[in-house]
Design a protein around this motif. Structure first.
Motif, PDB file in Angstrom:
ATOM      1  N   VAL A 104      -6.403   0.314   7.502  1.00 26.59           N
ATOM      2  CA  VAL A 104      -7.449  -0.619   7.931  1.00 26.59           C
ATOM      3  C   VAL A 104      -7.537  -0.655   9.459  1.00 26.59           C
ATOM      4  N   SER A 105      -6.407  -0.702  10.141  1.00 27.34           N
ATOM      5  CA  SER A 105      -6.431  -0.754  11.604  1.00 27.34           C
ATOM      6  C   SER A 105      -6.991   0.543  12.187  1.00 27.34           C
ATOM      7  N   TYR A 138     -14.208   2.544  14.152  1.00 25.77           N
ATOM      8  CA  TYR A 138     -15.504   1.860  14.135  1.00 25.77           C
ATOM      9  C   TYR A 138     -15.837   1.279  15.507  1.00 25.77           C
ATOM     10  N   ALA A 139     -14.842   0.708  16.165  1.00 25.77           N
ATOM     11  CA  ALA A 139     -15.065   0.115  17.484  1.00 25.77           C
ATOM     12  C   ALA A 139     -15.369   1.183  18.533  1.00 25.77           C
ATOM     13  N   LEU A 169       3.582  -0.272   0.697  1.00 27.06           N
ATOM     14  CA  LEU A 169       2.156  -0.206   0.370  1.00 27.06           C
ATOM     15  C   LEU A 169       1.326  -1.108   1.299  1.00 27.06           C
ATOM     16  N   VAL A 170       1.821  -2.320   1.567  1.00 26.71           N
ATOM     17  CA  VAL A 170       1.111  -3.226   2.466  1.00 26.71           C
ATOM     18  C   VAL A 170       1.054  -2.627   3.871  1.00 26.71           C
ATOM     19  N   ALA A 171       2.130  -2.031   4.333  1.00 25.56           N
ATOM     20  CA  ALA A 171       2.151  -1.409   5.664  1.00 25.56           C
ATOM     21  C   ALA A 171       1.167  -0.241   5.720  1.00 25.56           C
TER      22      ALA A 171
END
Length: 153
Positions: free
Chosen positions: A22-23, A29-30, A14-16
């Motif tokens: 997010v990344s 966005y960038a 789940l964290v991965a």
């Protein structure tokens, strides 16, 4: 013990997954300001973009349309044989910029006039950007380096 390992494995997965999401969002966005879509004058005439959209336009500088104004302001028309878009640019034009030559400009369309923030010109006698060649071929006005239409037309 077995239940703890399974729980820990699910937490790591789940964290991965959250880190990957997010990344990916941050990369998108960038890049949102760095992506400029190419449009030909005919595409702009058919469906004009919003005044806030930054894009690239390409085509040939129309013969007799180049007018140098006060200071560094330059006005000219860009055509692909099917449509003409007026362009204004404030700055120093590239050395190889000339009428009847290929160019690509980056900027915005405001009140029917393309306000360029950057102008790129061809870099030698035979080069023309692929997008411009494709747009000119689509309109049936593309000429190769010898001035002949493709397929002997």
């Amino acid at each position: 013990m077995r239940g703890l390992k399974k729980k820990r494995r699910i937490q790591v997965i789940l964290v991965a997954f959250v880190a990957l999401a997010v990344s990916t969002g941050l990369i998108g966005y960038a890049m949102r300001d760095g992506i400029n879509f190419f449009r030909s004058p005919s595409q702009i005439a058919d469906t004009p973009p919003a005044p806030t959209e930054v894009f690239r336009i390409g085509g040939l500088v129309e013969e007799g349309s180049l007018v140098r104004g006060q200071g560094e302001t330059v006005r000219f028309n860009v055509t692909d044989g099917g449509a003409v878009v007026p362009v204004t640019y404030r700055g120093v034009l590239p050395d190889l910029f000339a009428e009847n030559q290929g160019m690509i400009g980056t900027g915005r369309l405001v009140d029917g006039v393309f306000e360029a923030s950057e102008i790129l010109a061809k870099h030698d006698e035979s080069y023309m950007p692929k997008e411009v060649v494709d747009a000119l071929k689509e309109q049936g006005v593309y000429r190769d380096a010898e001035g002949e239409a493709p397929n002997g037309s």
